[in-house]
Write a protein that holds these residues in place. Structure first.
Motif, mmCIF file in Angstrom:
data_model
loop_
_atom_site.group_PDB
_atom_site.id
_atom_site.type_symbol
_atom_site.label_atom_id
_atom_site.label_comp_id
_atom_site.label_asym_id
_atom_site.label_seq_id
_atom_site.Cartn_x
_atom_site.Cartn_y
_atom_site.Cartn_z
ATOM 1 N N SER A 17 2.386 -0.752 6.606
ATOM 2 C CA SER A 17 2.039 -2.163 6.395
ATOM 3 C C SER A 17 1.320 -2.758 7.604
ATOM 4 O O SER A 17 0.787 -3.864 7.515
ATOM 5 N N ARG A 41 7.518 -4.962 4.252
ATOM 6 C CA ARG A 41 6.765 -6.196 3.946
ATOM 7 C C ARG A 41 5.790 -5.953 2.786
ATOM 8 O O ARG A 41 4.694 -5.410 2.972
ATOM 9 N N ALA A 42 6.200 -6.438 1.587
ATOM 10 C CA ALA A 42 5.424 -6.171 0.369
ATOM 11 C C ALA A 42 4.013 -6.753 0.465
ATOM 12 O O ALA A 42 3.043 -6.117 0.024
ATOM 13 N N ASP A 43 3.898 -7.981 1.032
ATOM 14 C CA ASP A 43 2.576 -8.629 1.066
ATOM 15 C C ASP A 43 1.598 -7.833 1.939
ATOM 16 O O ASP A 43 0.453 -7.588 1.550
ATOM 17 N N ARG A 44 2.063 -7.402 3.085
ATOM 18 C CA ARG A 44 1.190 -6.640 3.986
ATOM 19 C C ARG A 44 0.842 -5.265 3.396
ATOM 20 O O ARG A 44 -0.280 -4.774 3.516
ATOM 21 N N ALA A 46 0.677 -4.591 0.220
ATOM 22 C CA ALA A 46 -0.245 -4.799 -0.909
ATOM 23 C C ALA A 46 -1.693 -4.912 -0.414
ATOM 24 O O ALA A 46 -2.623 -4.430 -1.078
ATOM 25 N N GLU A 47 -1.880 -5.544 0.753
ATOM 26 C CA GLU A 47 -3.249 -5.649 1.311
ATOM 27 C C GLU A 47 -3.792 -4.261 1.649
ATOM 28 O O GLU A 47 -4.953 -3.949 1.376
#
Ligand SMILES: NC(=O)c1ccc[n+]([C@@H]2O[C@H](COP(=O)([O-])OP(=O)(O)OC[C@H]3O[C@@H](n4cnc5c(N)ncnc54)[C@H](OP(=O)(O)O)[C@@H]3O)[C@@H](O)[C@H]2O)c1
Length: 262
Positions: A17, A41-44, A46-47
């Motif tokens: 991530s 950290r799912a958001d990081r 996903a990027e």
């Protein structure tokens, strides 16, 4: 013959991530590998996945806390089954722990050992029989220069990385006559978030740092080459000096730790 041909391979990268793992995942996908990426950290994540999928559409992500060692083992198997196989596992996820030995507690040491050592071991043990049956596979362990040198204020971290170095060396011997390969990569100072994470003392080191992408390139070189241990940047001579004269090393390290920080 390269040990892993990146194009067309399937690689599971933990700790992707941010920092070295994110740079490595993007680099591998750019080169035509399908990547599985893991972190909390799912958001990081996903990027990073979106960038990887632009080049390698079958890439996938798993949100997981590798401090749960049993969960880490299950995740390795799940990733193998999701992709059908894995050509390579890169154990890169890691936590720092800059804290004086007199301020450490056992729970913290357990946690650092769990993420930095026991999770890579559990994931490796889950995959070795499958790789053996398939007749190929590589384990890449991202340890540290601190896995060959006892760093001031980093007893827990150094211990976890020494363990990972020792484990890597010993499994490389055990797997010598098999089709499986092991690589040990020891980063020196790399420019990532690890230097700024909370709940850590300020770093003693304030010198230059290598960009994460340059480090990722070093990991790819290790995967494609046929030698076991890799230092990026090349700081192996410091390890050799320490091994030749541990007392002088301890004195110099203790002196550095007492220096006022500015
Ligand atoms: N940067 C350096 O100077 C340096 C030097 C020597 C060795 N290393 C090693 O290089 C590796 C990569 O570190 P980095 O420098 O790229 O630092 P980083 O940017 O902080 O990356 C660490 C990665 O590990 C993941 N991670 C941490 N704890 C985790 C947990 N419990 N479960 C799942 N994932 C976890 C983080 O993701 P989440 O927070 O999203 O979970 C992140 O993706 C580490 O093993 C580190 O020890 C770095």
């Amino acid at each position: 013959m390269p040990a892993v041909k990146i194009t067309g391979s399937t690689v599971l990268v933990t700790g992707a991530s941010s920092g070295i793992g994110a740079a490595l995942a993007r680099r591998l996908a750019d080169a035509g590998a399908t990547v599985g990426i893991v972190a909390r950290r799912a958001d990081r994540l996903a990027e990073v996945l979106a960038d990887c999928r632009a080049k390698a559409p079958r890439s996938r992500m798993w949100v997981a806390d590798l401090a749960d060692v049993a969960g880490a083992e299950e995740l390795a198997v799940e990733a193998w089954e999701a992709f059908g196989h894995l050509d390579c596992l890169v154990n890169n996820a890691g936590v720092p722990m800059r804290r004086h030995a007199t301020k450490l507690d056992r729970h913290t040491v357990d946690w650092v050992m769990g993420v930095n050592f026991l999770a890579p071991v559990a994931m490796t043990l889950a995959l070795l029989p499958r790789m053996m049956e398939r007749g190929s596979g590589m384990i890449v362990n991202v340890a540290s220069l601190a896995g060959r040198l006892g760093n001031a204020n980093e007893a827990a971290y150094s211990a976890s990385k020494f363990a990972l170095c020792g484990w890597s060396e010993a499994i490389a011997v055990d797997l010598w006559d098999t089709p499986l390969e092991v690589r040990l990569v020891n980063p020196g100072p790399i420019d990532t978030e690890i230097w700024d994470l909370p709940d850590n003392d300020a770093p003693l080191y304030d010198g230059p740092k290598v960009p994460a992408d340059e480090m990722a390139a070093g990991i790819v070189t290790a995967m494609e080459g046929d030698t076991f241990e890799h230092y990026v940047p090349d700081m192996k001579s410091i390890v050799e000096m320490k091994t030749a004269d541990p007392d002088s090393f301890l004195e110099a390290m203790a002196h550095m730790a007492r220096r006022p920080q500015g």
